[in-house]
Design a protein around this motif. Structure first.
Motif, PDB file in Angstrom:
ATOM      1  N   GLU A  76      13.364   3.545  11.014  1.00 24.58           N
ATOM      2  CA  GLU A  76      12.089   2.912  11.270  1.00 24.58           C
ATOM      3  C   GLU A  76      10.795   3.521  10.602  1.00 24.58           C
ATOM      4  N   LEU A  77      10.999   4.747  10.497  1.00 28.52           N
ATOM      5  CA  LEU A  77       9.875   5.623   9.918  1.00 28.52           C
ATOM      6  C   LEU A  77       9.910   5.402   8.318  1.00 28.52           C
ATOM      7  N   ILE A  78      10.820   5.148   7.809  1.00 25.29           N
ATOM      8  CA  ILE A  78      11.061   5.037   6.321  1.00 25.29           C
ATOM      9  C   ILE A  78      10.590   3.482   5.890  1.00 25.29           C
ATOM     10  N   LYS A  79      11.044   2.614   6.851  1.00 18.65           N
ATOM     11  CA  LYS A  79      10.633   1.139   6.759  1.00 18.65           C
ATOM     12  C   LYS A  79       8.921   1.088   6.944  1.00 18.65           C
ATOM     13  N   SER A  80       8.649   1.560   8.062  1.00 20.78           N
ATOM     14  CA  SER A  80       7.147   1.558   8.301  1.00 20.78           C
ATOM     15  C   SER A  80       6.489   2.080   7.103  1.00 20.78           C
ATOM     16  N   THR A  81       6.842   3.280   6.327  1.00 19.45           N
ATOM     17  CA  THR A  81       6.280   3.814   5.431  1.00 19.45           C
ATOM     18  C   THR A  81       6.208   2.975   4.171  1.00 19.45           C
ATOM     19  N   GLN A  82       7.278   2.305   3.817  1.00 17.01           N
ATOM     20  CA  GLN A  82       7.564   1.178   2.886  1.00 17.01           C
ATOM     21  C   GLN A  82       6.265   0.071   3.165  1.00 17.01           C
ATOM     22  N   THR A  83       6.292  -0.331   4.449  1.00 17.94           N
ATOM     23  CA  THR A  83       5.272  -1.340   4.723  1.00 17.94           C
ATOM     24  C   THR A  83       3.840  -0.781   4.475  1.00 17.94           C
ATOM     25  N   ALA A  84       3.679   0.507   4.755  1.00 16.58           N
ATOM     26  CA  ALA A  84       2.216   0.888   4.673  1.00 16.58           C
ATOM     27  C   ALA A  84       1.936   0.817   3.262  1.00 16.58           C
ATOM     28  N   VAL A  85       2.988   1.427   2.194  1.00 11.56           N
ATOM     29  CA  VAL A  85       2.749   1.516   0.975  1.00 11.56           C
ATOM     30  C   VAL A  85       2.280  -0.021   0.256  1.00 11.56           C
ATOM     31  N   ALA A  86       3.126  -1.033   0.900  1.00 17.35           N
ATOM     32  CA  ALA A  86       2.922  -2.201   0.319  1.00 17.35           C
ATOM     33  C   ALA A  86       1.529  -2.835   0.816  1.00 17.35           C
ATOM     34  N   GLU A  87       1.091  -2.413   2.129  1.00 19.98           N
ATOM     35  CA  GLU A  87      -0.085  -2.694   2.339  1.00 19.98           C
ATOM     36  C   GLU A  87      -1.280  -1.858   1.539  1.00 19.98           C
ATOM     37  N   TRP A  88      -0.891  -0.867   1.230  1.00 13.88           N
ATOM     38  CA  TRP A  88      -1.936  -0.263   0.393  1.00 13.88           C
ATOM     39  C   TRP A  88      -2.355  -0.767  -0.692  1.00 13.88           C
ATOM     40  N   ALA A  89      -1.237  -1.380  -1.584  1.00 15.26           N
ATOM     41  CA  ALA A  89      -1.642  -2.070  -2.700  1.00 15.26           C
ATOM     42  C   ALA A  89      -2.344  -3.566  -2.271  1.00 15.26           C
ATOM     43  N   ALA A  90      -1.834  -4.126  -1.180  1.00 19.39           N
ATOM     44  CA  ALA A  90      -2.540  -5.266  -0.805  1.00 19.39           C
ATOM     45  C   ALA A  90      -4.133  -5.119  -0.549  1.00 19.39           C
ATOM     46  N   ALA A  91      -4.240  -3.736  -0.010  1.00 17.61           N
ATOM     47  CA  ALA A  91      -5.818  -3.608   0.379  1.00 17.61           C
ATOM     48  C   ALA A  91      -6.427  -3.294  -0.953  1.00 17.61           C
ATOM     49  N   HIS A  92      -5.882  -2.918  -1.838  1.00 13.69           N
ATOM     50  CA  HIS A  92      -6.466  -2.634  -3.216  1.00 13.69           C
ATOM     51  C   HIS A  92      -6.931  -3.880  -3.676  1.00 13.69           C
ATOM     52  N   ARG A  93      -6.132  -4.950  -3.506  1.00 13.64           N
ATOM     53  CA  ARG A  93      -6.253  -6.326  -3.828  1.00 13.64           C
ATOM     54  C   ARG A  93      -7.519  -6.885  -3.197  1.00 13.64           C
ATOM     55  N   ASN A  94      -7.575  -6.662  -2.066  1.00 15.59           N
ATOM     56  CA  ASN A  94      -8.644  -7.018  -1.224  1.00 15.59           C
ATOM     57  C   ASN A  94      -9.928  -6.490  -1.693  1.00 15.59           C
ATOM     58  N   ILE A  95      -9.970  -5.160  -2.097  1.00 14.50           N
ATOM     59  CA  ILE A  95     -11.321  -4.355  -2.634  1.00 14.50           C
ATOM     60  C   ILE A  95     -11.658  -5.346  -3.760  1.00 14.50           C
ATOM     61  N   ALA A  96     -10.821  -5.733  -4.784  1.00 11.97           N
ATOM     62  CA  ALA A  96     -11.442  -6.440  -5.879  1.00 11.97           C
ATOM     63  C   ALA A  96     -12.001  -7.766  -5.539  1.00 11.97           C
ATOM     64  N   ALA A  97     -11.410  -8.313  -4.609  1.00 11.54           N
ATOM     65  CA  ALA A  97     -12.023  -9.649  -3.895  1.00 11.54           C
ATOM     66  C   ALA A  97     -13.387  -9.335  -3.602  1.00 11.54           C
ATOM     67  N   ALA A  98     -13.520  -8.080  -2.562  1.00 13.52           N
ATOM     68  CA  ALA A  98     -14.654  -7.741  -1.961  1.00 13.52           C
ATOM     69  C   ALA A  98     -15.689  -7.320  -2.816  1.00 13.52           C
ATOM     70  N   VAL A  99     -15.486  -6.898  -3.845  1.00 12.62           N
ATOM     71  CA  VAL A  99     -16.370  -6.539  -5.032  1.00 12.62           C
ATOM     72  C   VAL A  99     -17.053  -7.692  -5.546  1.00 12.62           C
ATOM     73  N   ARG A 100     -16.145  -8.757  -5.884  1.00 14.03           N
ATOM     74  CA  ARG A 100     -16.505 -10.029  -6.547  1.00 14.03           C
ATOM     75  C   ARG A 100     -17.265 -10.631  -5.675  1.00 14.03           C
ATOM     76  N   LEU A 112       5.146  12.418   3.709  1.00 12.46           N
ATOM     77  CA  LEU A 112       5.603  13.876   3.473  1.00 12.46           C
ATOM     78  C   LEU A 112       6.585  13.787   4.913  1.00 12.46           C
ATOM     79  N   VAL A 113       6.144  13.185   5.984  1.00 14.31           N
ATOM     80  CA  VAL A 113       7.135  13.227   7.384  1.00 14.31           C
ATOM     81  C   VAL A 113       8.302  12.482   7.052  1.00 14.31           C
ATOM     82  N   GLY A 114       8.339  11.237   6.417  1.00  9.76           N
ATOM     83  CA  GLY A 114       9.354  10.649   5.933  1.00  9.76           C
ATOM     84  C   GLY A 114      10.655  11.248   5.239  1.00  9.76           C
ATOM     85  N   GLY A 115       9.885  12.204   4.472  1.00  9.33           N
ATOM     86  CA  GLY A 115      10.820  13.038   3.433  1.00  9.33           C
ATOM     87  C   GLY A 115      11.590  14.342   4.139  1.00  9.33           C
TER      88      GLY A 115
END
Length: 327
Positions: A276-300, A52-55
């Protein structure tokens, strides 16, 4: 013939042999507890705020660029049209960010329910479908054969695989490519906004330079003349007098140079933080997807989820938001 002794009893209860204890508790609990996904949900909420703030940062940049031109200037009109278009398109990105939060909430609910079978997979499929829809990815028309590269066909094929899964572990693994595609879509939109921000900054800078066009021309003429005189093999008395006069005239330009240079420096500083804010948001989005991958591994693997990188990315974005507000 000897028979195995019966397990002893105590206080009316049968004592279970040690070898059977693990199986006994498996029957009682069904399975190990699913990982706590509240940190993932909380970090996703912060990610939404960052989007929201990035926009808003991009919108402010466009408005500032438009305000640098006189009313009725064609450049100002083009910038305002771009600003209006961006505002409309960014509302869709906010909806996408909302869908990230809803999906994280749904994952957290599934984890809290401690169900891991086909029912959990179907619930995940429903939530993943809402995530795709919220990101603007509509189901492909029935009966059509879309190319493999088509985002809708790709995402909904994985949603179907999630729905057909017989376990949460299998469902999460099938969901990951779709989650990655949604994240890539949002990252691409952020990149487009970054390009727009930089373009508007160039226009804003050009407008300021144009405002001082005559003064800058005069300053360049002074600089050329000084350079020409200093380039002579020897200086005559009249050259010395002229250099003194040129220095006085150059000093007088500080009256307009300093405000212009200050304005340019402020523009650059503001742009830097916005970028920097937009780039940081891009990084956070990528980390969000990576964390989802970590969730799958944690469940397994029946372990806790590590969302530290996602949390750190959102904290960095929050700090940039604070700095931007101070400008």
């Amino acid at each position: 013939m000897q028979f195995a002794r019966k397990p002893k009893t105590k206080a009316g209860f049968k004592i279970i042999p040690g070898a059977l204890i693990p199986a006994f508790f498996t029957l009682l609990t069904g399975c190990a507890a699913l990982p706590d996904l509240a940190p993932y949900r909380d970090a996703t909420l912060q990610l939404r705020s960052t989007v929201l703030v990035g926009g808003s940062a991009v919108q402010s940049g466009l408005d500032a660029a438009a305000g640098s031109y006189e009313a009725g200037d064609p450049a100002a009109k083009r910038i305002r049209e771009s600003s209006q278009k961006f505002a409309t398109e960014w509302r869709a990105r906010i909806a996408a960010a909302d869908s990230l939060v809803e999906y994280a909430d749904a994952l957290n609910d599934i984890a809290r329910s401690a169900t891991e079978g086909a029912g959990a997979a179907r619930s995940l499929a429903d939530s993943l479908g809402k995530l795709a829809s919220g990101a603007g990815i509509a189901p492909p028309p029935a009966g059509t054969v879309a190319a493999a590269a088509d985002a809708a066909a790709f995402v909904y094929a994985h949603i179907a695989a999630v729905r057909a899964a017989q376990s949460l572990d299998e469902a999460l693994q099938s969901a990951q490519p779709a989650v990655d595609r949604v994240a890539a879509l949002l990252t691409g939109d952020l990149q487009a906004s970054l390009n727009l921000l930089r373009a508007s900054h160039r226009l804003q800078r050009d407008a300021l330079v144009l405002k001082y066009n005559e003064e800058m021309g005069f300053l360049k003429a002074l600089t050329r003349e000084r350079k020409e005189i200093y380039g002579r093999s020897s200086l005559r008395p009249e050259d010395e007098q002229r250099l003194k006069k040129l220095s006085e005239m150059h000093e007088a330009t500080r009256e307009w140079r300093e405000p212009m240079e200050k304005a340019l420096a402020e523009m650059e500083s503001t742009l830097k933080i916005r970028v920097e804010l937009i780039k940081s948001t891009q990084t956070a989005v990528a980390e969000w997807a990576a964390a989802h991958r970590n969730i799958a591994a944690a469940v397994r693997e029946k372990r806790s989820v590590n969302v530290e990188a996602l949390v750190q990315a959102t904290l960095e974005a929050r700090e940039l938001v604070r700095r931007l507000k101070e400008l």
